[in-house]
Design an enzyme around this catalytic site. Structure first.
Site, PDB file in Angstrom:
ATOM      1  N   GLU A 116       0.795  -1.228   0.000  1.00 21.25           N
ATOM      2  CA  GLU A 116       0.000   0.000   0.000  1.00 21.25           C
ATOM      3  C   GLU A 116       0.830   1.281   0.000  1.00 21.25           C
ATOM      4  O   GLU A 116       0.405   2.292  -0.533  1.00 21.25           O
ATOM      5  CB  GLU A 116      -0.937   0.007   1.219  1.00 21.25           C
ATOM      6  CG  GLU A 116      -2.084  -0.965   1.140  1.00 21.25           C
ATOM      7  CD  GLU A 116      -3.036  -0.665  -0.002  1.00 21.25           C
ATOM      8  OE1 GLU A 116      -3.472   0.496  -0.130  1.00 21.25           O
ATOM      9  OE2 GLU A 116      -3.331  -1.580  -0.787  1.00 21.25           O
ATOM     10  N   SER A 406     -45.973 -26.055  44.357  1.00 21.36           N
ATOM     11  CA  SER A 406     -45.445 -26.319  45.691  1.00 21.36           C
ATOM     12  C   SER A 406     -43.984 -25.939  45.870  1.00 21.36           C
ATOM     13  O   SER A 406     -43.477 -25.965  46.994  1.00 21.36           O
ATOM     14  CB  SER A 406     -45.622 -27.797  46.026  1.00 21.36           C
ATOM     15  OG  SER A 406     -46.994 -28.102  46.188  1.00 21.36           O
TER      16      SER A 406
END
Length: 824
Positions: A116, A406
């Protein structure tokens, strides 16, 4: 001569006219020159002024502008070795994971520079004039087509972070200015770090910004683990991601990779040997799916919990907090234990652990939560049997509020009872009893055990004793303790069926119940459940520290006694399927009366866990066509609980629950809860004494009056009188339950051991009277011997007291139809 003179004059006039013409031309040219020069200066001035205005309006360089890009957040969890592992990446539009330059391999850094901007380290101008000229020549040779880029790495960073992508003179000038400024302010390493973390490296169906996201997207590994060949492949993508992404065109991507390696070789970044090895390497691609994640139920809850805390801490809305999670680059440290989470998830994949009803299309759903009850940290959480990749969906572990049946009893009945002065040995009469216009029934609706201790009532999940206990301690007390345990008790729950038997208006979630049971294990201290411990930014700065809140619900002694009672549920009662070898377990089952919800919650000295099963349609009952039975909490839920907890505890050493100080043992009568007399040992059923534990000061100090010895006619079992033939009279031990009616006695299992109420009506044959009285004159029977009485001397009443605000027995008019008879 004259002619010559005339000729000369003529020539002089011509020459003069010529000179005059030349002078005019020169003047015109001079004017034009000045005009052009003036125009040039004016043009330069105008252009210069415009350029200066552009430069003047160029935004300043700031570190925030470079690094405050949308960044993905990461969720971590600990593995079996206690090491943090990444378990989810959360991102918005841009999937970007920032990493410091030190973690980026040098080969990857050099690959980008080589392809680059090969003069990156030498050029400090921000732009590269030589490259600009070279690009211009290349474009001219290509017929004016742009074939070579001229932007430096610094310029690309500016474009990606501070400017738009529009192709205008203004943007180009500002880009050059900012690139120059950037070079003067930051080091090459800082610039390269920002560039490598912001560059787009995605492609078709790949969302990857920066080298970390790219490393995960293409090779399924951390960027620090990339080798040379992999680094060159990623560096080659940036020129044209739609073409050079290996997922778009592997052949083109490979050619580009080879070009990158060639440039690295020519520029001296790698040797020929390294080049050859990288060229020959066969890359293995492993795509990371950034749109979803494993352990979705747990992570979904983490996201919600973090959003709630961020909203409070930063004074922002929940939606804004969610946006920050997906775009703020957060590091979230969850409480998940990957080993435990995997155990739960594997169990949920096993259809044998769930009931199946072949007559119903819907699948039985379930949820499970595993917590460390000491810290409140949730270690495992599954909110359904779904195998789809849908995230942020319905989480039954935290969002499904269902009636607990319960399983509520330890929380609103027996825990509060112990705190109110009752003991595990307190006796309640399990016989049919009506409260207002409501008559509760036991799970085995035609079975009534008679006199039972609270320990026995909890062990066998008897409903009538539970209702009697709440009626005795008061609805307000029961509700208050339910709230302390973290349950959502509302004004619609202030009646007996809701608080004693779990028919709550809103219900509870598995997470709530697990945390509530965790308080019992934790010596009575409730700890709010948490799914994450801290949140930092991408640089490690602390944003949130999540410490659970704690408060005392039960005394340490009463919590231990309740835990001990709940161990009997698993040893001998409704929860025997939850037993695990070599480890104590305390727990409780729960089933609603229409069998639409089945629960098992329990804990060991290490962890607490809750399992819920039911249908998303709450009106469908749980039924297993394989066994032909209805599903209760003690069946499939207890079995699933055991399966997971067996795995969790298989490598853990045996540990018992710690007995606190202030606990004593005493021998009591199980039919009265009081200190035994000799009669308690002579019960026809056998010795009725047992050893119970008590909080110091609550042990009984009075002796049993329930066991009585009376004289009966051995022939008919009635109370003997003075007229009963002596040879038929014998002494026998019975029980005398306080307040029990003949109708109740007729259905109680211990009814045949109750002292008889009828007197012997046998009249002896006539004999000579020695005192002058006629035979049979003394027909009134004397009182029974040894303290036996026809009417009980007092004790617990089986009829509810008048409504004083604590004994409401009917639900509010705006409530759902109450669940009146939950089962074990």
């Amino acid at each position: 001569m004259e002619n010559n003179a005339n000729l000369k004059r003529s020539e002089r006039r011509k020459h003069k006219r010529k000179n005059e013409n030349n002078s005019t031309i020169r003047n015109i040219l001079k004017f034009l020159g000045y005009a052009i020069l003036i125009l040039i200066f004016i043009g330069v001035g105008v252009i210069g002024g415009k350029v200066w205005a552009i430069i003047k309006n160029t935004p300043p360089i700031s570190q925030e502008a470079l690094t405050a890009q949308s960044q993905s957040s990461i969720v971590y969890a600990k593995d079996s070795n206690g090491q943090w592992q990444r378990v989810a990446i959360l991102h918005g539009a841009d999937n970007r994971l920032w990493v410091p330059i030190e973690k980026i391999p040098k080969d990857l850094q050099n690959a980008f520079v080589a392809i680059e901007d090969q003069r990156f380290y030498k050029n400090n101008l921000g732009i590269d004039p030589k490259r600009i000229i070279g690009a211009l020549i290349a474009d001219i040779k290509a017929g004016g087509k742009p074939v070579q880029g001229a932007s430096t790495i610094t310029q690309q960073l500016i474009k990606n972070t501070m400017l738009s992508n529009e192709k205008t003179l203004t943007r180009k000038i500002q880009e050059a200015v900012l690139a120059w400024r950037l070079e003067q302010k930051y080091t090459k390493e800082q610039i390269l770090e920002a560039y490598l973390n912001t560059i787009y490296l995605g492609g078709p169906n790949v969302n990857a910004y920066g080298v970390q996201a790219a490393a995960l997207a293409y090779f399924g590994k951390d960027v620090s683990q990339l080798d040379l060949a992999e680094s060159a492949m990623i560096a080659g993508i940036t020129n044209n991601p739609s073409l050079y992404s290996p997922y778009a065109n592997l052949e083109a991507a490979t050619q580009r990779q080879h070009l990158v390696l060639k440039e690295m070789l020519e520029q001296g970044y790698i040797t020929k040997e390294q080049y050859d090895k990288a060229i020959a390497e066969k890359l293995v691609f492993k795509k990371t799916n950034f749109t979803t994640y494993e352990h979705k139920y747990f992570i979904d809850q983490v996201i919600n919990d973090v959003a709630d805390e961020l909203s409070k801490k930063l004074n922002i809305s929940h939606d804004e907090a969610i946006n920050k999670i997906y775009n703020g680059g957060l590091r979230i440290y969850s409480t998940m234990d990957l080993k435990i989470q995997n155990y739960v998830e594997e169990a949920f994949k096993n259809p044998e652990l769930f009931p199946m009803n072949s007559k119903i299309k819907d699948e039985v759903q379930g949820a499970m939560v595993v917590m460390d009850w000491r810290t409140g940290e949730v270690k495992g959480l599954v909110g359904g049997r779904d195998t789809s990749n849908i995230v942020r969906g319905f989480n039954r572990a935290t969002q499904a509020y269902r009636q607990p049946g319960s399983s509520i009893k330890p929380l609103t009945v027996y825990g509060p009872a112990l705190e109110s002065g009752l003991t595990a040995a307190t006796v309640v009469d399990d016989v049919p009893t009506t409260f207002g216009n409501w008559t509760p029934h036991n799970y085995e609706s035609s079975t009534y055990r008679g006199l039972v201790t609270l320990r026995e009532a909890l062990t066998h999940s008897l409903n009538i004793p539970a209702v009697k206990v709440v009626d005795r301690i008061g609805i307000a007390t029961s509700a208050n303790y339910g709230k302390k345990f973290g349950l959502d008790i509302t004004k619609n729950d202030m009646y007996l069926p809701a608080l004693a038997l779990g028919g709550l208006y809103k219900g509870v979630t598995p997470l709530q119940e697990a945390a509530a049971y965790g308080a019992i294990a934790n010596g009575g201290v409730y700890t709010t459940p948490i799914t994450f411990t801290k949140v930092t930014d991408s640089e490690g700065n602390l944003i949130l520290e999540n410490k659970p809140l704690r408060h005392v619900v039960l005394s340490e002694q009463n919590a231990y006694i309740l835990m001990n009672m709940m161990q009997d549920v698993v040893k001998y009662g409704t929860g025997t399927r939850a037993r695990i070898p070599n480890m104590p377990v305390a727990g409780k089952t729960g089933t609603t009366d229409n069998y639409s919800n089945a629960w098992f919650s329990g804990f060991t000295p290490y962890y607490v866990a809750t399992v819920w099963m039911g249908y998303d349609n709450n009106s469908i009952s749980l039924y297993d066509t394989r066994t032909g039975t209805k599903v209760v909490g003690g069946s499939y839920p207890a079995q699933l609980w055991k399966t997971v907890m067996l795995q969790i505890h298989k490598d853990l050493p045996y540990k018992d629950f710690v007995r606190p100080s202030g606990i004593i043992s005493a021998t009591v009568c199980r039919d009265s809860g009081e200190l035994p007399t000799d009669l308690c040992h002579l019960d026809p059923r056998g010795d009725r004494t047992y050893t119970e534990i008590f909080a110091q000061g609550t042990q009984p100090t009075t002796y049993c009056t329930v066991h009585v010895m009376v004289k009966i006619n051995s022939q008919n079992g009635k109370l003997a009188t003075d007229l009963t033939p002596p040879d038929l009279v014998k002494e026998a031990v019975f029980i005398d339950p306080p307040g029990r009616t003949p109708a109740q006695n007729a259905v109680a299992l211990d009814g045949k051991y109750v002292v008889p109420k009828e007197y012997d009506d046998i009249v002896p044959p006539p004999q000579n009277s020695t005192n002058g009285n006629a035979p049979g004159d003394n027909t009134q029977p004397p009182p029974a011997n040894n303290g036996g009485t026809e009417q009980p001397p007092g004790g617990e009443t089986t009829n509810p007291p008048p409504n004083n605000g604590n004994s409401q027995t009917t639900p509010p008019s705006n409530n759902f139809p109450p669940t009146t008879n939950p089962t074990p």
